[in-house]
Write a protein that holds these residues in place. Structure first.
Motif, short mmCIF file in Angstrom:
data_model
loop_
_atom_site.label_atom_id
_atom_site.label_comp_id
_atom_site.label_asym_id
_atom_site.label_seq_id
_atom_site.Cartn_x
_atom_site.Cartn_y
_atom_site.Cartn_z
N PHE B 94 0.83 -1.21 0.00
CA PHE B 94 0.00 0.00 0.00
C PHE B 94 0.86 1.25 0.00
N PHE B 96 0.02 5.45 0.45
CA PHE B 96 -1.10 6.34 0.76
C PHE B 96 -0.76 7.77 0.40
N LEU B 98 -1.15 10.36 2.34
CA LEU B 98 -0.47 11.05 3.44
C LEU B 98 0.62 10.18 4.08
N ASN B 100 1.39 7.97 5.85
CA ASN B 100 1.06 7.05 6.96
C ASN B 100 2.26 6.31 7.51
N LEU B 101 3.35 7.03 7.68
CA LEU B 101 4.50 6.43 8.36
C LEU B 101 4.30 6.64 9.86
N VAL B 102 4.70 5.65 10.65
CA VAL B 102 4.50 5.75 12.10
C VAL B 102 5.57 6.67 12.67
N PRO B 103 5.17 7.79 13.28
CA PRO B 103 6.15 8.83 13.66
C PRO B 103 7.12 8.39 14.75
N THR B 104 6.72 7.39 15.56
CA THR B 104 7.61 6.99 16.65
C THR B 104 8.59 5.89 16.22
N LEU B 105 8.47 5.45 14.97
CA LEU B 105 9.38 4.40 14.50
C LEU B 105 10.37 4.99 13.51
N GLU B 109 12.49 0.83 10.62
CA GLU B 109 11.42 0.08 11.31
C GLU B 109 10.10 0.19 10.56
N ILE B 113 7.87 -3.14 8.55
CA ILE B 113 6.59 -3.60 9.10
C ILE B 113 5.92 -4.74 8.31
N PRO B 114 5.81 -4.66 6.98
CA PRO B 114 5.17 -5.78 6.28
C PRO B 114 5.90 -7.10 6.51
N ARG B 161 8.30 0.57 1.92
CA ARG B 161 7.47 -0.26 2.79
C ARG B 161 6.45 -1.06 1.96
#
Ligand SMILES: Nc1ncnc2c1ncn2[C@@H]1O[C@H](COP(=O)(O)OP(=O)(O)OP(=O)(O)O)[C@@H](O)[C@H]1O
Ligand SMILES: [Mg+2]
Lengths: 387, 235
Positions: B94, B96, B98, B100-105, B109, B113-114, B161
Motif C-alpha cells: 500500500f 497512501f 499522506l 502514513n509512516l509511524v512517527p515513533t518508529l 522500522e 513492518i510488512p 514499505r
C-alpha cells in the motif's frame, strides 16, 4: 510486531510517562493506605503479641479490648491457679500513671507491673540493661519509643535535639522515685504512650489511689493441653473471661474496628485511588491508542490479524502496568523501610498487600486495554485511504 | 479474453453501496476491469466517482456487494476473514496519499513492518528493509524518524514499505498529491523503476495529469463505472 508495539509506546514519551505515573500513584495509594492501616491495627494488639510467654489471658468479663482494664481480685488469681490444666498463672498490672520529668512536666504513661519473682510479661527485647535489673530498688524499664519520645529530656539548647532517657536517669511516678535500669524494644501502643515496666509490688506502690491492681492474669497451659480448652475451663470455673492470645488479639481488633470508622475511611481512600488510577491511566492509555489509531489501521490493512493487534495492545498495557506498579511498590518499600522504627506513622508491607494491589493494577490496565482493543478491532481497514 | 488466472486483477460487475435509505450512496455501479502482471494502471476520474472504493475492494480491505473480484485466480470471498488478512499481508503493498509512516518508529522500522507482519524476526526484517531503502536512494537515513525527512523522502519510505515484502499487487491512492510537481515526478520515477516487475501489478489512483505519462494504461472512472480505458502511447 510486538517489539514495534513497545517502540510505539516508548516513543510517545509524554503519554508513556503519564500512564506510568498514573499507575505508580494508584499503586502507591493502594499499597500504602492499607499498609498504614495494617500497621495501625497491629498496634491495637501489639501489647498482646509482644508478651509471648502466656497462652491465655484472663480478665474481667467486662473487658472489651486490651487498652481496657477492670481490676480483678487477688483471690481470683488463686482460683485460676487451681484450674486443671494450668501450668502457671501470673498477675499483670496495667494502668495509666502520670510520670513527672526533670523539668516538672507530667506525661501520661502506661505502667506494667510484672510478677516479682518471674517477671513474666516483660519485654522480649532489651536494648540496654537487663530485665532482671527490675529487681533493683525503684527500678523501671522504659520502652524505646517512650525513652526517645515523650519521656526524652528537652534539648539543652532551644531547637536542638532532645536527649533520650538512659540508664541511671530518674523519673517520678506519683511522687515516687523511679530509676531507669533498661530500655526495651516494643511495638508502640496505639496512642504511642510511653510504657514503663516494673514489678507488680512496685506498681502497687506507684499507683496509690487504686486499691485493686490486678488487670490481667497471664496463664500458661500445661504441655499437652490445648490453650482453648484450658481457657474455656477457666471461664467456666471462675466466671472470668479467658481467651487465648489469638482470641484476645481478634477481640481487641474487632472492638477497634467496630468502634471506629477506620476501615471505611481507609477503604474509601483505597477505592478512590483505584478509581482515579483507573480513570487517569485508562484515559491516557485510550488516548494513546486513539493517537495511533491511524497506524493500527495501516497495520490492519497491511495484513495484521486481530489476534496480533490484540496482543500488541495487551502487551503495551501490561508493560505500563508492570513498570508503573513496580515504581509504586518500590516507593512504598522505601517508605516502609524509612518508617520502620518511626514513632508515629509506620507502614506494613506484606505479600498479600502486593498481590492485592498488583491484581488491582492488572485489572486497571486490562480494562484500559480492552477499551482500546475494542476501538482498534472495530476499525475498518478501508479507512486508511481516508485523508 | 484472458483467463482470470493469468491476470493480476479481474473484476466483473463490481457493485458497492454505502449507507442506507436517504443517505445511500452507490459508489460502484458495476465495474469491469482487468489488470495484467507487470502493468502500471492509473485510475483517474472526478472526486467521489469511486476510485478509492474500487482499489479498496481490489486490495481486499473492503468487500463488494456484488460482482466478482479475482486476484491471480483467487476469489477472496472463498477465504475466511483471517485468511483474507493473511493473504493481504503477503500479496498487497500500500502507498497512501499522506504517507502514513509511524512517527515513533525509525525509517527502517517503518519499512520493515510488512515483513514483521509476515512473521520475520526483527533483525532480518531490518536488514531487508535497509537493502530496500538503499535501492530507493535513502541510504544513511535508516535510523532517522519520518518527521526528519522531506515529503518526497517520506513517500519514498512508504514505497519501500509497500515493496519490501515483494507483493504481487501494489495499490497507491493519490501518492503524489501531497507533493510538489518535481517531487511527485521523482516519486513516480522511483515507483516505475522499482515497483514494476513481471509478476507484479501496480494500480495508482491519481488526479495528477502530470504523471499520466508513467502509466501503461489509464482507466477513466465516472459515477461508479469505468467509462474508458486507454493504452498510453507515449512511446
Ligand atoms: N465509508 C463510506 N461511507 C459512506 N459513503 C462512502 C464511504 N466511502 C466512500 N463513500 C462515498 O462513496 C463515493 C465514492 O467514494 P470514493 O472515496 O471511492 O471516491 P474517490 O473517487 O476516491 O474520490 P476522491 O477523488 O475524492 O478521493 C463517494 O460519494 C463517497 O462519499
Ligand atoms: Mg479517493
Amino acid at each position: 510486531m510486538l517489539s514495534i508495539a513497545l517502540k510505539m509506546l516508548f516513543g510517545d514519551r509524554g503519554k508513556y510517562l503519564g500512564i506510568i505515573t498514573g499507575i505508580a500513584l494508584a499503586s502507591l495509594i493502594m499499597i500504602q493506605q492499607p499498609g498504614i492501616l495494617i500497621s495501625i491495627l497491629s498496634h491495637t494488639y501489639s501489647f498482646i503479641s509482644d508478651i509471648n510467654l502466656p497462652d491465655i489471658w484472663v480478665m474481667d468479663p467486662k473487658v472489651k479490648f486490651i487498652e481496657d482494664s477492670k481490676p480483678l481480685l487477688d483471690t481470683q488469681l488463686y482460683q485460676v491457679r487451681g484450674v486443671q490444666g494450668v501450668e502457671w498463672a501470673m498477675p499483670l498490672y496495667k494502668g495509666q500513671q502520670r510520670v513527672r520529668l526533670d523539668n516538672g512536666e507530667t506525661v501520661g504513661s502506661i505502667v506494667i507491673g510484672l510478677d516479682d519473682a518471674t517477671l513474666i510479661g516483660g519485654p522480649a527485647v532489651m536494648l540496654q540493661g537487663r530485665l532482671a535489673d527490675l529487681r533493683l530498688p525503684d527500678s523501671v524499664i522504659v520502652n524505646e519509643d517512650g525513652a526517645s519520645g515523650r519521656l526524652a529530656k528537652p534539648a539543652a539548647t532551644p531547637g536542638g535535639k532532645s536527649i533520650p532517657l538512659k540508664i541511671g536517669d530518674v523519673l517520678e511516678i506519683n511522687d515516687k522515685r523511679a530509676t531507669v535500669v533498661g530500655i526495651a524494644r516494643g511495638t508502640p501502643t496505639f496512642q504511642s504512650q510511653p510504657i514503663l515496666y516494673t514489678t507488680y509490688t512496685r506498681a502497687e506502690n506507684y499507683a496509690l489511689s487504686e486499691r485493686k491492681l490486678l488487670s490481667f492474669i497471664l496463664v500458661k497451659a500445661k504441655a499437652g493441653e490445648s490453650p482453648e480448652a484450658v481457657a474455656r475451663r477457666i471461664s467456666r470455673q471462675t466466671g472470668l473471661a479467658a481467651y487465648t492470645a489469638e482470641e484476645f488479639k481478634d477481640k481487641s481488633l474487632e472492638y477497634f474496628l467496630n468502634n471506629t470508622n477506620i476501615l471505611v475511611n481507609f477503604g474509601f481512600v483505597v477505592i478512590i485511588g483505584f478509581i482515579v488510577g483507573a480513570a487517569v491511566t485508562g484515559q491516557i492509555f485510550y488516548n494513546f491508542t486513539l493517537d495511533n489509531l491511524r497506524y493500527f489501521g495501516v497495520y490492519k490493512a497491511m495484513g495484521t490479524t486481530d489476534r496480533l493487534l490484540l496482543r500488541m495492545i495487551m502487551l503495551q498495557a501490561l508493560i505500563v502496568g508492570f513498570i508503573g506498579f513496580g515504581l509504586g511498590a518500590g516507593i512504598c518499600g522505601v517508605f516502609a523501610a524509612a518508617t520502620l522504627h518511626s514513632n508515629d506513622l509506620t507502614m506494613h508491607l506484606n505479600w498479600q498487600l502486593l498481590l492485592g494491589s498488583g491484581t488491582a493494577v492488572l485489572l486497571i490496565v486490562v480494562l484500559a486495554a480492552l477499551f482500546s482493543i475494542r476501538k482498534v478491532l472495530k476499525l475498518e481497514p478501508a479507512e486508511v485511504f481516508k485523508g | 479474453m484472458h483467463h482470470p488466472e493469468t491476470l493480476a486483477v479481474y473484476c466483473r460487475g463490481l457493485t458497492k453501496t454505502f449507507g442506507a435509505g436517504e443517505m445511500q450512496v452507490q459508489a460502484l455501479r458495476g465495474v469491469d476491469l482487468e489488470v495484467h502482471p507487470g502493468e502500471l494502471l492509473m485510475l483517474v476520474g472526478p472526486s467521489g466517482c469511486g476510485k478509492t472504493t474500487l482499489i479498496s475492494i481490489i486490495a481486499g480491505i473492503l468487500h463488494q456487494d456484488g460482482g466478482e473480484c479475482i486476484l491471480y485466480g483467487q476469489d477472496l470471498r472463498q477465504f475466511s476473514k483471517n485468511e483474507r488478512v493473511v493473504h493481504r499481508g503477503q500479496n498487497v503493498g500500500f502507498v497512501f496519499q499522506l504517507f502514513n509512516l509511524v512517527p515513533t518508529l525509525t525509517v527502517a522500522e517503518n519499512t520493515a513492518i510488512p515483513l514483521l507482519i509476515n512473521g520475520l524476526k526483527m533483525a532480518e526484517a531490518l536488514a531487508r528493509a535497509k537493502e530496500c531503502l538503499q535501492e530507493i536512494g535513502l541510504k544513511g537515513r535508516e535510523d532517522s524518524l519520518p518527521t526528519q525527512l522531506s515529503g518526497g523522502q517520506q513517500q519514498r519510505v512508504a514505497i519501500a514499505r509497500a515493496l519490501v515484502h515483494n507483493p504481487r499487487l501494489v495499490v497507491c491512492d493519490e501518492p503524489t498529491s501531497a507533493l510538489d510537481h518535481q517531487t511527485g515526478r521523482r516519486v513516480l520515477e522511483v515507483l516505475k523503476s522499482l515497483a514494476v516487475s513481471q509478476d507484479r501489478a501496480l494500480i495508482i489512483v491519481t488526479h495528477d495529469a502530470r504523471i499520466f505519462e508513467f502509466a501503461d494504461r489509464i482507466a477513466h472512472m465516472d459515477d461508479g463505472r469505468i467509462v474508458d480505458i486507454k493504452t498510453n502511447n507515449r512511446h
